[in-house]
Enzyme design. Structure first.
Site, PDB file in Angstrom:
ATOM      1  N   THR A  73      65.008  10.167 -82.404  1.00  0.00           N
ATOM      2  CA  THR A  73      65.021   8.918 -83.170  1.00  0.00           C
ATOM      3  C   THR A  73      63.706   8.765 -83.945  1.00  0.00           C
ATOM      4  O   THR A  73      63.697   8.415 -85.133  1.00  0.00           O
ATOM      5  CB  THR A  73      65.204   7.730 -82.186  1.00  0.00           C
ATOM      6  N   HIS A 132      72.853  16.676 -81.695  1.00  0.00           N
ATOM      7  CA  HIS A 132      72.288  17.301 -80.486  1.00  0.00           C
ATOM      8  C   HIS A 132      73.018  18.604 -80.162  1.00  0.00           C
ATOM      9  O   HIS A 132      72.792  19.184 -79.099  1.00  0.00           O
ATOM     10  CB  HIS A 132      72.448  16.368 -79.281  1.00  0.00           C
ATOM     11  N   ARG A 154      60.729  18.965 -76.483  1.00  0.00           N
ATOM     12  CA  ARG A 154      59.847  18.207 -75.575  1.00  0.00           C
ATOM     13  C   ARG A 154      59.891  18.911 -74.223  1.00  0.00           C
ATOM     14  O   ARG A 154      60.897  19.575 -73.909  1.00  0.00           O
ATOM     15  CB  ARG A 154      60.401  16.784 -75.456  1.00  0.00           C
ATOM     16  N   SER A 162      63.474  11.069 -68.965  1.00  0.00           N
ATOM     17  CA  SER A 162      63.987  10.174 -70.007  1.00  0.00           C
ATOM     18  C   SER A 162      65.532  10.161 -69.971  1.00  0.00           C
ATOM     19  O   SER A 162      66.172   9.117 -70.104  1.00  0.00           O
ATOM     20  CB  SER A 162      63.483  10.662 -71.366  1.00  0.00           C
ATOM     21  N   TYR A 215      57.340  17.313 -79.568  1.00  0.00           N
ATOM     22  CA  TYR A 215      57.095  15.889 -79.287  1.00  0.00           C
ATOM     23  C   TYR A 215      55.620  15.690 -78.899  1.00  0.00           C
ATOM     24  O   TYR A 215      54.964  14.745 -79.341  1.00  0.00           O
ATOM     25  CB  TYR A 215      58.025  15.458 -78.142  1.00  0.00           C
ATOM     26  N   LYS A 288      59.079   4.485 -72.752  1.00  0.00           N
ATOM     27  CA  LYS A 288      57.645   4.593 -72.463  1.00  0.00           C
ATOM     28  C   LYS A 288      56.898   5.394 -73.509  1.00  0.00           C
ATOM     29  O   LYS A 288      55.721   5.157 -73.772  1.00  0.00           O
ATOM     30  CB  LYS A 288      57.441   5.274 -71.110  1.00  0.00           C
ATOM     31  N   GLY A 289      57.574   6.416 -74.023  1.00  0.00           N
ATOM     32  CA  GLY A 289      56.971   7.228 -75.084  1.00  0.00           C
ATOM     33  C   GLY A 289      55.700   7.928 -74.657  1.00  0.00           C
ATOM     34  O   GLY A 289      54.725   7.975 -75.415  1.00  0.00           O
TER      35      GLY A 289
HETATM   36  S1  PPS Z   1      68.296  10.320 -77.882  1.00  0.00           S
HETATM   37  O1  PPS Z   1      69.070   9.348 -77.035  1.00  0.00           O
HETATM   38  O2  PPS Z   1      68.556  11.691 -77.427  1.00  0.00           O
HETATM   39  O3  PPS Z   1      68.548  10.174 -79.306  1.00  0.00           O
HETATM   40  O4  PPS Z   1      66.770   9.975 -77.553  1.00  0.00           O
HETATM   41  P1  PPS Z   1      65.518  10.507 -78.396  1.00  0.00           P
HETATM   42  O5  PPS Z   1      65.307   9.634 -79.564  1.00  0.00           O
HETATM   43  O6  PPS Z   1      65.618  11.962 -78.618  1.00  0.00           O
HETATM   44  O7  PPS Z   1      64.332  10.327 -77.370  1.00  0.00           O
HETATM   45  C1  PPS Z   1      63.948   9.089 -76.848  1.00  0.00           C
HETATM   46  C2  PPS Z   1      62.537   9.264 -76.315  1.00  0.00           C
HETATM   47  O8  PPS Z   1      61.627   9.285 -77.433  1.00  0.00           O
HETATM   48  C3  PPS Z   1      60.640   8.284 -77.211  1.00  0.00           C
HETATM   49  N1  PPS Z   1      60.094   7.749 -78.487  1.00  0.00           N
HETATM   50  C4  PPS Z   1      58.785   7.744 -78.786  1.00  0.00           C
HETATM   51  N2  PPS Z   1      57.737   8.249 -78.127  1.00  0.00           N
HETATM   52  C5  PPS Z   1      56.508   8.077 -78.702  1.00  0.00           C
HETATM   53  N3  PPS Z   1      56.308   7.417 -79.858  1.00  0.00           N
HETATM   54  C6  PPS Z   1      57.341   6.905 -80.555  1.00  0.00           C
HETATM   55  N4  PPS Z   1      57.111   6.265 -81.717  1.00  0.00           N
HETATM   56  C7  PPS Z   1      58.652   7.070 -80.023  1.00  0.00           C
HETATM   57  N5  PPS Z   1      59.882   6.689 -80.425  1.00  0.00           N
HETATM   58  C8  PPS Z   1      60.744   7.112 -79.467  1.00  0.00           C
HETATM   59  C9  PPS Z   1      61.389   7.234 -76.418  1.00  0.00           C
HETATM   60  O9  PPS Z   1      60.515   6.301 -75.843  1.00  0.00           O
HETATM   61  C10 PPS Z   1      62.125   8.107 -75.422  1.00  0.00           C
HETATM   62  O10 PPS Z   1      61.270   8.677 -74.426  1.00  0.00           O
HETATM   63  P2  PPS Z   1      60.973   7.995 -73.019  1.00  0.00           P
HETATM   64  O11 PPS Z   1      60.189   9.013 -72.237  1.00  0.00           O
HETATM   65  O12 PPS Z   1      62.279   7.695 -72.367  1.00  0.00           O
HETATM   66  O13 PPS Z   1      60.168   6.779 -73.298  1.00  0.00           O
END
Ligand code: PPS
Length: 325
Positions: A73, A132, A154, A162, A215, A288-289
């Site tokens: 995303t 995906h 990642r 996640s 990532y 959480k990112g």
């Molecule tokens: S999906 O459902 O497969 O489309 O999810 P995806 O977008 O691939 O991954 C979601 C994780 O990306 C993290 N995320 C971010 N991390 C850091 N910075 C930013 N700006 C950011 N935006 C999205 C998101 O928090 C999910 O990871 P986790 O570890 O669950 O927080």
């Protein structure tokens, strides 16, 4: 139909990771190369596989492809902005899912209300498409027409965690973290196997139409990764414009951006099935990112299982290494 073998793995753990919206998981493998396989809902085989395989591809398409939970995303928003002259106004009016649709979602999620393959076919060009799917299930023409493809990886520990929270909160998964991680390392989660997903793109990472991102690099130095993507898309923006984009792409900004964070759409989808989106403890799709949250959140046994998974000899042979931060 190309020669696919469809079978239901006889493994209790597979049933554990089926949920109200992800049903009837099967293993699809190539008849002439059984090492190429992917776990998907039967509905994908019936409804989308053939249409996606034969889909027309255009040179100016821009695809973001990942194994789930690897930063899809975040990357979609980065790429869309860079490829659309930093059009903040449109980005603030139209949700990302409409600007950058998820190709196979209609046959992955039960009761998905629209036909995304048709929508993707008819998008205004240049089309921006998320998937995906692993290499061997993507449209054949991707490999002959060669549009731009951005692949993001990642590390499996943060990815599996996640994935667990995604299942627990979005799919009403009632199993344990341990069970889900057992399914992940046995390559029984849907879209698995992750290692092969990554390696197939790693092998083609130097092709001019491929951008292979981590990532962990985006977390460590977003400015640098934005510039890489900008160059890849043949765009040129000033440092001030890049600084502004990095703020737009920061974790808090993405989390608070209703056009990117999918929380509103998830609430509606779950309500449709009489389910409640569990946002307890402040949970959000943009959760959480972090790089390395596994250090606190994984027990020693699961940590070791994922360590082995990430370190399998095939990965070493390919000189590919995940980044753990
Ligand atoms: S999906 O459902 O497969 O489309 O999810 P995806 O977008 O691939 O991954 C979601 C994780 O990306 C993290 N995320 C971010 N991390 C850091 N910075 C930013 N700006 C950011 N935006 C999205 C998101 O928090 C999910 O990871 P986790 O570890 O669950 O927080």
């Amino acid at each position: 139909m190309d020669l696919l073998v469809i079978e239901k793995p006889d493994d209790e753990i597979l049933k554990k990771v089926e949920t109200f919206c992800i049903e009837d998981l099967v293993k699809m493998s190539l008849k002439d190369d059984p090492s190429k396989f992917c776990i998907m809902p039967q509905k994908f085989v019936d409804q989308d596989r053939e249409r996606i395989k034969n889909m027309e591809i255009f040179e100016d398409d821009v695809w973001v492809v990942t194994y789930p939970k690897c930063g899809t995303t975040w990357t979609q928003e980065m790429i869309w902005m860079l490829n659309n002259n930093l059009d903040y106004e449109t980005a603030s009016k139209i949700v990302l899912e409409q600007r950058y649709p998820f190709l196979e979602v209609s046959s992955i999620l039960k009761g998905y209300p629209t036909d995304k393959v048709e929508i993707c076919k008819n998008l205004t060009r240049p089309r921006h498409i998320k998937s995906h799917l692993p290499y061997f299930l993507l449209p054949d023409q991707l490999w002959t027409v060669k549009p731009k493809i951005i692949y993001v990886v990642r590390n499996p520990k943060d990815t599996a965690l996640s994935w667990y929270y995604h299942h627990k909160h979005l799919h009403d998964y009632t199993g344990t973290k341990e069970e889900l991680i057992a399914a992940f390392v046995k390559d029984l989660m849907f879209y698995s196997p992750m290692n092969d997903h990554v390696l197939d793109f790693w092998k083609i990472r130097n092709a001019p139409n491929i951008l292979f991102l981590y990532y962990e690099d985006m977390k460590r130095n977003l400015d640098q990764e934005v510039k890489k993507a900008m160059k890849f898309l043949n765009k040129n923006y000033s440092q001030d414009e890049i600084d502004k984009l990095c703020i737009h792409l920061s974790f808090n900004s993405i989390r608070n951006n209703p056009n990117v964070n999918k929380d509103n759409a998830i609430v509606k989808y779950m309500e449709f099935f009489g389910k409640k989106y569990d946002q307890s403890n402040g949970f959000s799709f943009i959760r959480k990112g972090k790089v390395g949250s596994y250090k606190k959140e994984l027990a020693a046994e699961q940590n070791l299982m994922l360590e082995k998974y990430a370190d399998c000899s095939r990965l070493k042979d390919s000189e590919f290494e995940y980044k753990f931060g």
